[in-house]
Motif scaffolding. Structure first.
Motif, PDB file in Angstrom:
ATOM      1  N   TYR A  21       2.421   1.733  -3.357  1.00 10.90           N
ATOM      2  CA  TYR A  21       1.382   2.398  -4.326  1.00 10.90           C
ATOM      3  C   TYR A  21       1.445   3.844  -4.213  1.00 10.90           C
ATOM      4  CZ  TYR A  21      -2.545   2.256  -7.382  1.00 10.90           C
ATOM      5  OH  TYR A  21      -3.716   2.362  -8.263  1.00 10.90           O
ATOM      6  N   ILE A  22       0.958   4.270  -2.874  1.00 11.81           N
ATOM      7  CA  ILE A  22       0.752   5.694  -2.623  1.00 11.81           C
ATOM      8  C   ILE A  22       1.985   6.433  -3.002  1.00 11.81           C
ATOM      9  CG2 ILE A  22       0.551   7.367  -0.573  1.00 11.81           C
ATOM     10  CD1 ILE A  22      -1.192   5.280   0.776  1.00 11.81           C
ATOM     11  N   GLN A  23       3.036   5.750  -2.604  1.00 17.46           N
ATOM     12  CA  GLN A  23       4.268   6.676  -3.038  1.00 17.46           C
ATOM     13  C   GLN A  23       4.599   6.963  -4.479  1.00 17.46           C
ATOM     14  OE1 GLN A  23       7.231   4.627  -0.723  1.00 17.46           O
ATOM     15  NE2 GLN A  23       7.400   6.319   0.949  1.00 17.46           N
TER      16      GLN A  23
ATOM     17  N   LYS B  51       1.949  21.446  -8.281  1.00 17.79           N
ATOM     18  CA  LYS B  51       1.630  20.272  -7.662  1.00 17.79           C
ATOM     19  C   LYS B  51       0.919  20.643  -6.429  1.00 17.79           C
ATOM     20  CE  LYS B  51       4.204  18.123  -4.718  1.00 17.79           C
ATOM     21  NZ  LYS B  51       5.798  17.464  -4.352  1.00 17.79           N
TER      22      LYS B  51
ATOM     23  N   LEU C 181       2.165   6.798  -6.740  1.00 18.76           N
ATOM     24  CA  LEU C 181       1.199   7.564  -7.217  1.00 18.76           C
ATOM     25  C   LEU C 181       1.308   9.263  -6.882  1.00 18.76           C
ATOM     26  CD1 LEU C 181      -2.243   6.212  -6.134  1.00 18.76           C
ATOM     27  CD2 LEU C 181      -1.528   6.642  -8.452  1.00 18.76           C
ATOM     28  N   GLN C 182       1.988   9.487  -5.843  1.00 24.09           N
ATOM     29  CA  GLN C 182       2.502  10.800  -5.340  1.00 24.09           C
ATOM     30  C   GLN C 182       3.834  11.167  -6.293  1.00 24.09           C
ATOM     31  OE1 GLN C 182       3.076  10.534  -1.291  1.00 24.09           O
ATOM     32  NE2 GLN C 182       1.265  11.065  -0.638  1.00 24.09           N
TER      33      GLN C 182
ATOM     34  N   MET D 272      -4.648  14.326 -14.554  1.00 19.10           N
ATOM     35  CA  MET D 272      -3.347  15.152 -15.053  1.00 19.10           C
ATOM     36  C   MET D 272      -2.727  14.462 -16.314  1.00 19.10           C
ATOM     37  SD  MET D 272      -1.983  16.260 -11.552  1.00 19.10           S
ATOM     38  CE  MET D 272      -0.569  16.952 -12.078  1.00 19.10           C
TER      39      MET D 272
ATOM     40  N   ILE E 186       0.907  -1.230   0.149  1.00 17.92           N
ATOM     41  CA  ILE E 186      -0.112   0.027   0.005  1.00 17.92           C
ATOM     42  C   ILE E 186       0.691   1.430   0.049  1.00 17.92           C
ATOM     43  CG2 ILE E 186      -1.550   1.404   1.451  1.00 17.92           C
ATOM     44  CD1 ILE E 186      -2.895  -1.393   2.349  1.00 17.92           C
ATOM     45  N   ILE E 187       2.119   1.227   0.788  1.00 18.25           N
ATOM     46  CA  ILE E 187       3.014   2.400   1.018  1.00 18.25           C
ATOM     47  C   ILE E 187       3.700   2.658  -0.257  1.00 18.25           C
ATOM     48  CG2 ILE E 187       4.784   3.151   2.008  1.00 18.25           C
ATOM     49  CD1 ILE E 187       3.868   1.805   4.488  1.00 18.25           C
TER      50      ILE E 187
ATOM     51  N   LEU F 254       3.926  14.648 -13.168  1.00 19.79           N
ATOM     52  CA  LEU F 254       3.069  14.975 -14.014  1.00 19.79           C
ATOM     53  C   LEU F 254       2.746  16.526 -13.883  1.00 19.79           C
ATOM     54  CD1 LEU F 254      -0.028  12.536 -14.002  1.00 19.79           C
ATOM     55  CD2 LEU F 254       1.406  13.209 -16.052  1.00 19.79           C
ATOM     56  N   SER F 255       3.083  17.093 -12.667  1.00 13.67           N
ATOM     57  CA  SER F 255       2.980  18.447 -12.396  1.00 13.67           C
ATOM     58  C   SER F 255       4.179  19.239 -13.015  1.00 13.67           C
ATOM     59  CB  SER F 255       2.973  18.908 -11.057  1.00 13.67           C
ATOM     60  OG  SER F 255       4.012  18.506 -10.320  1.00 13.67           O
ATOM     61  N   MET F 256       5.488  18.565 -13.120  1.00 10.44           N
ATOM     62  CA  MET F 256       6.610  19.157 -13.730  1.00 10.44           C
ATOM     63  C   MET F 256       6.309  19.074 -15.249  1.00 10.44           C
ATOM     64  SD  MET F 256       9.760  18.151 -11.292  1.00 10.44           S
ATOM     65  CE  MET F 256      10.746  17.727 -12.438  1.00 10.44           C
TER      66      MET F 256
ATOM     67  N   GLN G 298       4.081  10.168  -9.263  1.00  9.55           N
ATOM     68  CA  GLN G 298       3.652  10.318 -10.490  1.00  9.55           C
ATOM     69  C   GLN G 298       2.703  11.857 -10.650  1.00  9.55           C
ATOM     70  OE1 GLN G 298       1.495   6.759 -11.026  1.00  9.55           O
ATOM     71  NE2 GLN G 298       1.027   7.171 -13.286  1.00  9.55           N
ATOM     72  N   VAL G 299       2.141  12.060  -9.585  1.00 11.14           N
ATOM     73  CA  VAL G 299       1.804  13.513  -9.496  1.00 11.14           C
ATOM     74  C   VAL G 299       2.633  14.568  -9.653  1.00 11.14           C
ATOM     75  CG1 VAL G 299       0.473  15.018  -7.932  1.00 11.14           C
ATOM     76  CG2 VAL G 299      -0.505  12.815  -8.332  1.00 11.14           C
ATOM     77  N   GLU G 300       3.660  14.367  -8.872  1.00  7.33           N
ATOM     78  CA  GLU G 300       4.850  15.284  -8.894  1.00  7.33           C
ATOM     79  C   GLU G 300       5.337  15.376 -10.498  1.00  7.33           C
ATOM     80  OE1 GLU G 300       8.837  15.972  -6.234  1.00  7.33           O
ATOM     81  OE2 GLU G 300       7.087  14.691  -5.393  1.00  7.33           O
TER      82      GLU G 300
ATOM     83  N   TYR H 143      -3.129  19.243  -5.707  1.00  3.20           N
ATOM     84  CA  TYR H 143      -3.262  18.512  -4.252  1.00  3.20           C
ATOM     85  C   TYR H 143      -4.633  19.122  -3.755  1.00  3.20           C
ATOM     86  CZ  TYR H 143       0.304  14.910  -4.188  1.00  3.20           C
ATOM     87  OH  TYR H 143       0.775  13.918  -4.156  1.00  3.20           O
TER      88      TYR H 143
END
Lengths: 283, 174
Positions: free
Chosen positions: A207-209, B67, A211-212, B164, A204-205, A218-220, A214-216, B71
């Motif tokens: 997976y969450i990491q 980012k 995803l996070q 995204m 779980i950890i 994608l934001s870049m 990935q968000v980073e 969130y």
């Protein structure tokens, strides 16, 4: 948080016109019990409120019986509290003990006021002021008897398991956690086959990491795309145009950049705003 | 930039359509893509208007801002203060912006880290603690609640990643 709202509205609709026990009593509390403790607390709150208003209505209608009955409930309620506290204590887990007790209290009050009101609404036709307080309390107790088992989670100890209240509570808590854990496992892809709490938690950890991260990423990417799309021409315009005319601002920007490199983004917002405003005016 | 505005319009029209088609029942379990997309696009366009890209910020800083916006809009899309993690996220963002936002407090806050450290006989205390650190606001949650919130958080995160990704694909020049 849906059911309480629905209940509230239905009550306000139902209260003024027709006040029957069968309409109000069964479904909301059952719902609350089914859908967990927190809901139960809220529903209890809503319920109490509406109940009070309801009892007021009734009391305006028939004053004599209601006053008698209120005396009756008071005694009953305290008795119930004493008798049922033990059962709720037995099972209330260490984690959610307060909630359980709260809901228990609320519902107990509820039961009292409920059945009392029921008597009020049923009585006046037949034996109006004959029974008084005693009769009311008896009837409410009879009505109360089937209800209490819903107040607490029933835990049974198997053979060889400890039966004191702490271990029972701990077992209930562990069951709750493992239930939630299986729900979590269903969400995460490819986590069904893993056995063992620690491994599942690790998965779980991870997976969450991921995803996070990935968000980073994608934001870049978004930043690059966005700046590339919008600032293509302006970068070409800016250095040739106004560098000489705005020495102070340039100094400030250099200072800002140094600061940004040093403190990694904890600088005050207003400086940016000011600088940006200036640039906006010039370009 | 104009493209973003067009996207916002499109999404908001889509949202009104879906609102019209669906009943008043609001399902809080399913994270709302459209709400997230609208919030995020609006904050993106705000960022670009506030902070035109010839400004002195480094790309790193801008990426961090994006980012953060992502969130925050995810937390808003998840129902604002209805979930513990979204409350924690919004509260953290507000604290970073030096604004004071107050939610109605539900309970006395207890830090569960200490108690779980004390319970060292369990097999996976460290893993739970790491999970607490990952999920926003996890330090004050009780374990079963933490699992519940984690499930919802994961759902919302995957939704966010999908949206995204779509945005990046749509915005990137062909």
């Amino acid at each position: 948080m849906d059911p309480p709202l629905v209940n509230d509205s239905s009550f306000s609709a139902a209260n003024p016109s027709s006040y029957t026990l069968s309409e109000i009593w069964p479904f909301p509390v059952n719902d609350a019990v089914r859908s967990g403790l927190r809901l139960a607390v809220n529903a209890g709150r809503v319920f109490n409120r509406s109940e009070h208003s309801g009892s007021k209505d009734v009391s305006v209608a028939e004053e004599s019986t209601v006053t008698d009955l209120t005396a009756g409930w008071g005694g009953r309620k305290t008795r119930d509290l004493n008798s049922e506290d033990d059962s709720s204590k037995m099972v209330s887990s260490s984690s959610s003990g307060n909630e359980l007790k709260e809901s228990g209290d609320k519902k107990r009050k509820l039961c009292g006021s409920e059945s009392g009101n029921g008597d009020c609404s049923m009585r006046p036709e037949g034996e109006t002021s004959s029974g008084g307080g005693g009769g009311g309390s008896k009837a409410s107790e009879q009505k109360n008897k089937p209800e209490p088992p819903k107040d607490y989670i029933h835990v049974r100890a198997r053979r060889g398991q400890a039966t004191d209240r702490h271990s029972l509570a701990e077992r209930a808590r562990r069951e709750k956690i493992s239930e939630k854990m299986t729900a979590l496992q269903d969400i995460i892809p490819g986590c069904n086959k893993i056995i063992g709490k620690a491994l599942v938690l690790d998965e779980i950890i991870n997976y969450i990491q991921s995803l996070q991260r990935q968000v980073e990423f994608l934001s870049m990417k978004l930043e690059v795309v966005n700046s590339g799309a919008s600032s293509g021409p302006t970068i070409g315009v800016f250095p040739s145009g106004d560098l000489g005319t705005l020495p102070i601002d340039v100094h400030r920007t250099i200072y800002e950049q140094q600061e940004a490199n040093e403190t990694r983004g904890s600088q005050p917002e207003w400086l940016h705003m000011q600088v940006d405003g200036n640039f906006n005016r010039t370009t | 930039m104009s493209f973003i505005k067009v996207l916002i319009l499109k999404f908001s029209s889509l949202r009104t359509q879906t609102m019209a088609s669906s009943d008043k029942t609001i399902n809080t379990d399913v994270p709302e893509k459209d709400v997230f997309a609208i919030h995020f696009l609006q904050s993106l366009s705000n960022l670009t208007t506030q902070n035109p890209f010839n400004s002195p910020d480094t790309t790193n800083y801008r990426a961090r801002k994006i980012k953060k916006a992502a969130y925050v809009s995810m937390a808003k899309a998840a129902g604002g203060s209805s979930r513990l993690w979204s409350r924690a996220l919004l509260g953290r963002a507000a604290k970073e912006n030096n604004k004071i936002v107050r939610f109605a407090r539900r309970k006395r806050k207890v830090t569960w880290k200490i108690s779980s450290k004390r319970r060292s006989d369990q097999r996976a205390p460290e893993a739970t603690d790491r999970l607490r650190n990952l999920v926003p606001g996890g330090g004050t949650m009780e374990t079963s609640k933490l699992m519940e919130e984690t499930a919802h958080y994961i759902k919302c995160l995957s939704m966010q990643v999908k949206v995204m990704q779509c945005l990046v694909d749509g915005l990137s020049p062909k």
